[in-house]
Design a protein around this motif. Structure first.
Motif, PDB file in Angstrom:
ATOM      1  N   VAL A 184       0.811  -1.235   0.000  1.00  0.00           N
ATOM      2  CA  VAL A 184       0.000   0.000   0.000  1.00  0.00           C
ATOM      3  C   VAL A 184       0.839   1.278   0.000  1.00  0.00           C
ATOM      4  CG1 VAL A 184      -2.006  -1.085   1.081  1.00  0.00           C
ATOM      5  CG2 VAL A 184      -0.266  -0.035   2.532  1.00  0.00           C
ATOM      6  N   GLY A 185       2.144   1.152  -0.177  1.00  0.00           N
ATOM      7  CA  GLY A 185       3.023   2.314  -0.014  1.00  0.00           C
ATOM      8  C   GLY A 185       2.935   3.362  -1.104  1.00  0.00           C
ATOM      9  N   GLU A 186       2.381   3.030  -2.263  1.00  0.00           N
ATOM     10  CA  GLU A 186       2.511   3.960  -3.388  1.00  0.00           C
ATOM     11  C   GLU A 186       1.212   4.352  -4.069  1.00  0.00           C
ATOM     12  OE1 GLU A 186       6.762   2.095  -4.664  1.00  0.00           O
ATOM     13  OE2 GLU A 186       4.894   1.185  -5.249  1.00  0.00           O
ATOM     14  N   VAL A 187       0.118   3.729  -3.685  1.00  0.00           N
ATOM     15  CA  VAL A 187      -1.129   4.039  -4.383  1.00  0.00           C
ATOM     16  C   VAL A 187      -1.930   5.075  -3.589  1.00  0.00           C
ATOM     17  CG1 VAL A 187      -1.338   1.868  -5.642  1.00  0.00           C
ATOM     18  CG2 VAL A 187      -2.228   2.012  -3.308  1.00  0.00           C
ATOM     19  N   PRO A 188      -2.817   5.814  -4.258  1.00  0.00           N
ATOM     20  CA  PRO A 188      -3.649   6.792  -3.537  1.00  0.00           C
ATOM     21  C   PRO A 188      -4.456   6.107  -2.433  1.00  0.00           C
ATOM     22  CG  PRO A 188      -3.970   6.951  -5.939  1.00  0.00           C
ATOM     23  CD  PRO A 188      -3.110   5.766  -5.692  1.00  0.00           C
ATOM     24  N   GLU A 189      -4.861   6.901  -1.460  1.00  0.00           N
ATOM     25  CA  GLU A 189      -5.528   6.356  -0.270  1.00  0.00           C
ATOM     26  C   GLU A 189      -6.760   5.518  -0.622  1.00  0.00           C
ATOM     27  OE1 GLU A 189      -7.223   8.288   3.760  1.00  0.00           O
ATOM     28  OE2 GLU A 189      -5.587   9.410   2.808  1.00  0.00           O
ATOM     29  N   ALA A 190      -7.540   5.987  -1.591  1.00  0.00           N
ATOM     30  CA  ALA A 190      -8.762   5.256  -1.963  1.00  0.00           C
ATOM     31  C   ALA A 190      -8.425   3.859  -2.494  1.00  0.00           C
ATOM     32  CB  ALA A 190      -9.547   6.043  -3.005  1.00  0.00           C
ATOM     33  N   GLN A 191      -7.331   3.763  -3.281  1.00  0.00           N
ATOM     34  CA  GLN A 191      -6.923   2.442  -3.788  1.00  0.00           C
ATOM     35  C   GLN A 191      -6.315   1.598  -2.665  1.00  0.00           C
ATOM     36  OE1 GLN A 191      -4.523   2.514  -7.378  1.00  0.00           O
ATOM     37  NE2 GLN A 191      -5.895   3.973  -8.349  1.00  0.00           N
ATOM     38  N   ALA A 192      -5.539   2.231  -1.798  1.00  0.00           N
ATOM     39  CA  ALA A 192      -4.930   1.488  -0.684  1.00  0.00           C
ATOM     40  C   ALA A 192      -6.017   0.834   0.170  1.00  0.00           C
ATOM     41  CB  ALA A 192      -4.074   2.419   0.161  1.00  0.00           C
ATOM     42  N   ALA A 193      -7.155   1.502   0.316  1.00  0.00           N
ATOM     43  CA  ALA A 193      -8.252   0.963   1.121  1.00  0.00           C
ATOM     44  C   ALA A 193      -8.852  -0.300   0.504  1.00  0.00           C
ATOM     45  CB  ALA A 193      -9.338   2.018   1.300  1.00  0.00           C
ATOM     46  N   GLN A 194      -8.635  -0.500  -0.805  1.00  0.00           N
ATOM     47  CA  GLN A 194      -9.163  -1.700  -1.478  1.00  0.00           C
ATOM     48  C   GLN A 194      -8.230  -2.899  -1.339  1.00  0.00           C
ATOM     49  OE1 GLN A 194      -9.680   0.747  -5.230  1.00  0.00           O
ATOM     50  NE2 GLN A 194     -11.317  -0.744  -5.456  1.00  0.00           N
ATOM     51  N   ILE A 195      -7.025  -2.669  -0.839  1.00  0.00           N
ATOM     52  CA  ILE A 195      -6.038  -3.754  -0.734  1.00  0.00           C
ATOM     53  C   ILE A 195      -6.159  -4.364   0.656  1.00  0.00           C
ATOM     54  CG2 ILE A 195      -3.575  -4.295  -0.761  1.00  0.00           C
ATOM     55  CD1 ILE A 195      -3.241  -2.053  -2.842  1.00  0.00           C
ATOM     56  N   PRO A 196      -6.585  -5.634   0.760  1.00  0.00           N
ATOM     57  CA  PRO A 196      -6.877  -6.190   2.079  1.00  0.00           C
ATOM     58  C   PRO A 196      -5.623  -6.392   2.923  1.00  0.00           C
ATOM     59  CG  PRO A 196      -7.147  -7.875   0.391  1.00  0.00           C
ATOM     60  CD  PRO A 196      -6.853  -6.595  -0.325  1.00  0.00           C
ATOM     61  N   PRO A 197      -5.656  -5.977   4.189  1.00  0.00           N
ATOM     62  CA  PRO A 197      -4.505  -6.189   5.071  1.00  0.00           C
ATOM     63  C   PRO A 197      -4.134  -7.667   5.220  1.00  0.00           C
ATOM     64  CG  PRO A 197      -6.041  -4.628   6.058  1.00  0.00           C
ATOM     65  CD  PRO A 197      -6.724  -5.197   4.846  1.00  0.00           C
ATOM     66  N   ASP A 198      -5.081  -8.578   4.892  1.00  0.00           N
ATOM     67  CA  ASP A 198      -4.764 -10.011   4.938  1.00  0.00           C
ATOM     68  C   ASP A 198      -3.487 -10.315   4.151  1.00  0.00           C
ATOM     69  OD1 ASP A 198      -7.528  -9.168   4.534  1.00  0.00           O
ATOM     70  OD2 ASP A 198      -8.091 -11.209   5.113  1.00  0.00           O
ATOM     71  N   LEU A 199      -3.232  -9.537   3.078  1.00  0.00           N
ATOM     72  CA  LEU A 199      -2.078  -9.808   2.217  1.00  0.00           C
ATOM     73  C   LEU A 199      -0.773  -9.804   3.009  1.00  0.00           C
ATOM     74  CD1 LEU A 199      -3.114  -7.867  -0.981  1.00  0.00           C
ATOM     75  CD2 LEU A 199      -2.338 -10.233  -0.964  1.00  0.00           C
ATOM     76  N   TRP A 200      -0.656  -8.896   3.972  1.00  0.00           N
ATOM     77  CA  TRP A 200       0.576  -8.929   4.784  1.00  0.00           C
ATOM     78  C   TRP A 200       0.325  -9.507   6.178  1.00  0.00           C
ATOM     79  CZ3 TRP A 200      -1.837  -4.521   3.091  1.00  0.00           C
ATOM     80  CH2 TRP A 200      -2.359  -3.647   4.050  1.00  0.00           C
ATOM     81  N   LYS A 201      -0.870  -9.283   6.732  1.00  0.00           N
ATOM     82  CA  LYS A 201      -1.159  -9.761   8.091  1.00  0.00           C
ATOM     83  C   LYS A 201      -1.167 -11.298   8.162  1.00  0.00           C
ATOM     84  CE  LYS A 201      -1.921  -6.179  10.845  1.00  0.00           C
ATOM     85  NZ  LYS A 201      -1.084  -6.029  12.048  1.00  0.00           N
ATOM     86  N   LEU A 202      -1.651 -11.945   7.098  1.00  0.00           N
ATOM     87  CA  LEU A 202      -1.677 -13.412   7.086  1.00  0.00           C
ATOM     88  C   LEU A 202      -0.373 -13.988   6.553  1.00  0.00           C
ATOM     89  CD1 LEU A 202      -5.309 -14.186   5.829  1.00  0.00           C
ATOM     90  CD2 LEU A 202      -4.459 -14.043   8.168  1.00  0.00           C
ATOM     91  N   HIS A 203       0.265 -13.251   5.630  1.00  0.00           N
ATOM     92  CA  HIS A 203       1.473 -13.797   5.008  1.00  0.00           C
ATOM     93  C   HIS A 203       2.700 -13.632   5.910  1.00  0.00           C
ATOM     94  CE1 HIS A 203       3.674 -15.544   1.787  1.00  0.00           C
ATOM     95  NE2 HIS A 203       4.437 -14.495   1.592  1.00  0.00           N
ATOM     96  N   TRP A 204       2.779 -12.524   6.639  1.00  0.00           N
ATOM     97  CA  TRP A 204       3.975 -12.294   7.453  1.00  0.00           C
ATOM     98  C   TRP A 204       4.202 -13.418   8.466  1.00  0.00           C
ATOM     99  CZ3 TRP A 204       8.580 -10.954   7.591  1.00  0.00           C
ATOM    100  CH2 TRP A 204       9.276 -10.824   8.803  1.00  0.00           C
ATOM    101  N   PRO A 205       3.191 -13.878   9.232  1.00  0.00           N
ATOM    102  CA  PRO A 205       3.457 -14.988  10.160  1.00  0.00           C
ATOM    103  C   PRO A 205       3.992 -16.235   9.454  1.00  0.00           C
ATOM    104  CG  PRO A 205       1.341 -13.978  10.654  1.00  0.00           C
ATOM    105  CD  PRO A 205       1.814 -13.369   9.378  1.00  0.00           C
ATOM    106  N   LEU A 206       3.576 -16.459   8.208  1.00  0.00           N
ATOM    107  CA  LEU A 206       4.116 -17.607   7.461  1.00  0.00           C
ATOM    108  C   LEU A 206       5.586 -17.397   7.104  1.00  0.00           C
ATOM    109  CD1 LEU A 206       1.223 -18.354   4.908  1.00  0.00           C
ATOM    110  CD2 LEU A 206       1.834 -19.707   6.919  1.00  0.00           C
TER     111      LEU A 206
END
Length: 303
Positions: A184-206
């Protein structure tokens, strides 16, 4: 009281994604599969810092006409992490893994979705077996050194001077916060809101094991050797001219719009589609991108 006629059972979703494990060279490999077994194949190698999870929405959107296969690499997602002596964990080893995966599943012809690290790995597979490649979808995957974006700066500093200080920057990137910044570091806020935190929250523990963190850092370091492959990727494209769709999110600090246009030097007949998205288009622009991909694949497979 009138008797109701028995309701016929509802059939299972024909476009559902199946989640499977398979043994490849003694490793338990997780992969996602959708679509008819006899349909044209689209192979979906994933990027960093992700897994086959990044394709979970694209797969059902294409599964009526195509067979889609997305494995987790060794050391990523739900696949095994073999000991270092058993697997090299570099781009070449991952290309060999993809080839073994295709052989195991009997895939002798496929389209390739090239994204992020998956573009390097997928193109190495294409160079190994060019006769198997039916088409390329290129989405935010870079193979042109002169168009690398500003986000490469930290990695390039490390290549120039592999000091503990510069290595520490790469180590910090391999963290939950580092993963979040990738998504989410580079997209506008509205687009960042569409990117689910699961992508890093679930992947990081793995990924948060000493060996997997090291694998991730080493892949970043190994991008330097990968630069030497860039001319080989380019000559593959020039020589074979595979049908290609370039679909791109230019809000990408690693791979700006110039990185997309650079492909036209070697495959001038490729179709180029630019969006107003970033690196993770399948999260923010799926509805715009799917019709473009469907049209392209239908035309590529009809030739």
């Amino acid at each position: 009281m009138t008797e109701r006629s028995p309701t016929p059972p509802v059939p299972a979703d024909g476009q559902a994604v199946a989640h499977r494990f398979i043994d490849i060279d003694g490793m338990q490999i997780f992969y996602r599969e959708a679509g008819p077994r006899d349909a044209p194949v689209l192979l979906l190698p994933h990027g960093y810092p992700c897994s086959s999870f990044q394709y979970r929405r694209l797969m059902p959107a294409l599964a009526d006409k195509w067979r889609l296969l997305a494995p987790d690499y060794p050391g990523f997602g739900l696949s095994d992490t073999p000991p270092v002596g058993n697997f090299a964990f570099d781009f070449d080893a991952y290309a060999a893994f993809l080839q073994a995966f295709c052989n195991k599943l009997g895939l002798d012809r496929y389209g390739l979705y090239l994204h992020d690290y998956g573009s390097q790995i997928g193109l190495r597979l294409a160079i190994r077996r060019p006769e198997r490649v039916a088409a390329l979808i290129i989405q935010n995957g870079d193979i042109y050194e002169d168009t690398l974006g500003p986000k490469y700066k930290a990695i390039q500093e490390f290549w120039r001077d592999p000091s503990p200080k510069n290595r520490a920057v790469l180590e910090e990137a391999v963290s939950e916060e580092g993963f979040r910044a990738e998504f989410v570091g580079e997209v506008p806020e509205a687009q960042a809101a569409q990117i689910p935190p699961d992508l890093w929250k679930l992947h990081w523990p793995l990924m948060n094991t000493p060996q997997r963190r090291e694998v991730s850092r080493k892949l970043m370091e190994g991008l330097k050797q990968n630069l030497e492959w860039f001319p080989r990727y380019q000559s593959y494209l020039r020589e074979h001219q595979p049908p290609a769709l370039i679909v791109w999110g230019p809000n990408d600090g690693y791979m700006p719009e110039e990185s997309a246009r650079a492909y036209l030097r070697d495959i001038p007949k490729a179709e180029l589609v630019l969006t107003d998205g970033g690196h993770w288009l399948l999260e923010t622009h799926l509805e715009q991108v799917v019709p473009v991909i469907r049209r392209f694949l239908s035309s590529a497979h009809s030739h």
